[in-house]
Design a protein around this motif. Structure first.
Motif, mmCIF file in Angstrom:
data_model
loop_
_atom_site.group_PDB
_atom_site.id
_atom_site.type_symbol
_atom_site.label_atom_id
_atom_site.label_comp_id
_atom_site.label_asym_id
_atom_site.label_seq_id
_atom_site.Cartn_x
_atom_site.Cartn_y
_atom_site.Cartn_z
ATOM 1 N N ARG A 195 -6.123 5.372 -5.877
ATOM 2 C CA ARG A 195 -7.133 6.226 -5.257
ATOM 3 C C ARG A 195 -6.592 7.661 -5.253
ATOM 4 N NH1 ARG A 195 -7.099 4.078 -0.642
ATOM 5 N NH2 ARG A 195 -6.068 5.671 0.613
ATOM 6 N N GLY A 196 -7.396 8.575 -5.703
ATOM 7 C CA GLY A 196 -6.950 9.965 -5.777
ATOM 8 C C GLY A 196 -6.646 10.379 -7.203
ATOM 9 N N ALA A 197 -6.396 11.667 -7.392
ATOM 10 C CA ALA A 197 -6.156 12.236 -8.727
ATOM 11 C C ALA A 197 -4.781 11.845 -9.255
ATOM 12 C CB ALA A 197 -6.288 13.751 -8.676
ATOM 13 N N SER A 216 0.861 -1.177 0.000
ATOM 14 C CA SER A 216 0.000 0.000 0.000
ATOM 15 C C SER A 216 0.900 1.230 0.000
ATOM 16 C CB SER A 216 -0.904 0.018 1.239
ATOM 17 O OG SER A 216 -1.772 -1.086 1.236
ATOM 18 N N LEU A 217 0.880 1.942 -1.121
ATOM 19 C CA LEU A 217 1.664 3.175 -1.251
ATOM 20 C C LEU A 217 0.698 4.338 -1.069
ATOM 21 C CD1 LEU A 217 3.101 0.885 -2.992
ATOM 22 C CD2 LEU A 217 4.283 2.754 -4.132
ATOM 23 N N GLU A 218 0.918 5.132 -0.028
ATOM 24 C CA GLU A 218 -0.078 6.133 0.323
ATOM 25 C C GLU A 218 0.578 7.420 0.803
ATOM 26 O OE1 GLU A 218 -4.192 6.385 2.990
ATOM 27 O OE2 GLU A 218 -2.942 4.582 2.993
ATOM 28 N N ALA A 219 0.002 8.524 0.367
ATOM 29 C CA ALA A 219 0.414 9.847 0.847
ATOM 30 C C ALA A 219 -0.796 10.466 1.537
ATOM 31 C CB ALA A 219 0.881 10.728 -0.303
ATOM 32 N N ALA A 220 -0.764 10.476 2.862
ATOM 33 C CA ALA A 220 -1.935 10.884 3.629
ATOM 34 C C ALA A 220 -2.328 12.335 3.367
ATOM 35 C CB ALA A 220 -1.666 10.675 5.119
ATOM 36 N N ASP A 221 -1.358 13.177 3.089
ATOM 37 C CA ASP A 221 -1.664 14.600 2.945
ATOM 38 C C ASP A 221 -2.419 14.904 1.645
ATOM 39 O OD1 ASP A 221 0.547 13.835 1.503
ATOM 40 O OD2 ASP A 221 1.544 15.782 1.660
#
Length: 236
Positions: A156-158, A130-135
């Motif tokens: 998930r996300g733009a 899971s590669l995720e950038a919370a900000d």
């Protein structure tokens, strides 16, 4: 590897299914089948295991004189009297009799099987990251389908790259070697084909990372732009 032992009850259940027990033992096993739920479960399991073996055996019923001889033994007649009285009668086989006619040969094979420790291969689980950038709300869920030789991607996300940029996926092996796995497609769901070397390196301890690169990818052997996401591989 896991060694699986088998007790006497398991062997008796298998022999009962095969029809290789003598009369006294068979009667005792039949009574136990009716009274002992654990033993009955073992018998049913062996019947299920061994039934496919019967598909390779031709269907064959004994001669009527054989049935007559069996009835003679039960009723106290002489074999000659029973044979003289025998007439063809359609019969329904006892459920386990499907295996019983070939029981001797199957019993020999079963004995070898039961005396050989059973090795159970642990289930091979795929790897995920899971590669995720919370900000920013940007995230990729990645799962390795080893048998298919591909890495599935769900974003998930733009899309976080300008029209003149590409996003490149990198694999950092547990030994620290860096290699590109290819450019990430802009679709929210996609898959990347992997070669054998990449599949070998994808294991716990390895890391996946995404960098922002010039259009077409990094000009070098490693990331040339900023790494925007990274995560280690793990078992699900």
């Amino acid at each position: 590897m896991v060694s699986v032992s088998r007790d006497r009850a398991d062997l008796l259940a298998a022999e009962f299914v095969l029809g290789s027990l003598d009369r006294a033992a068979r009667r005792a096993a039949a009574r136990r089948y009716e009274e002992d739920r654990d033993f009955a479960d073992r018998v049913d399991l062996w019947a299920e295991r061994l039934f496919p073996l019967t598909q390779a055996m031709s269907s064959e019923l004994p001669e009527d004189t054989v049935w007559a001889g069996i009835e003679a033994e039960v009723n106290g007649q002489t074999a000659a009297e029973a044979a003289a009285q025998s007439v063809p009668v359609p019969r329904r086989a006892f459920p386990f009799a499907l295996l019983g006619w070939g029981g001797t040969a199957l019993a020999a094979a079963l004995a070898l099987f039961l005396l050989t420790p059973l090795s159970v291969e642990p289930p091979r689980r795929d790897l995920v990251a899971s590669l995720e950038a919370a900000d920013s709300g940007l995230a990729w869920e990645m799962a390795l389908e080893r048998t298919e030789g591909r890495l599935t991607l769900q974003r998930r996300g733009a899309w976080p790259a300008a029209p003149d940029q590409s996003l490149e996926l990198w694999l950092i092996s547990a030994e620290g070697r860096v290699r590109s796995l290819g450019l990430l497609p802009p679709a929210a769901e996609a898959a990347l084909a992997l070669d054998d070397q990449a599949l070998e390196s994808l294991r716990p301890g390895a890391t996946l990372a995404v960098s922002r690169e010039p259009l077409g990818g990094s000009p070098g052997a490693g990331p040339s732009g900023p790494v925007i996401l990274s995560a280690g591989l793990r078992l699900p």
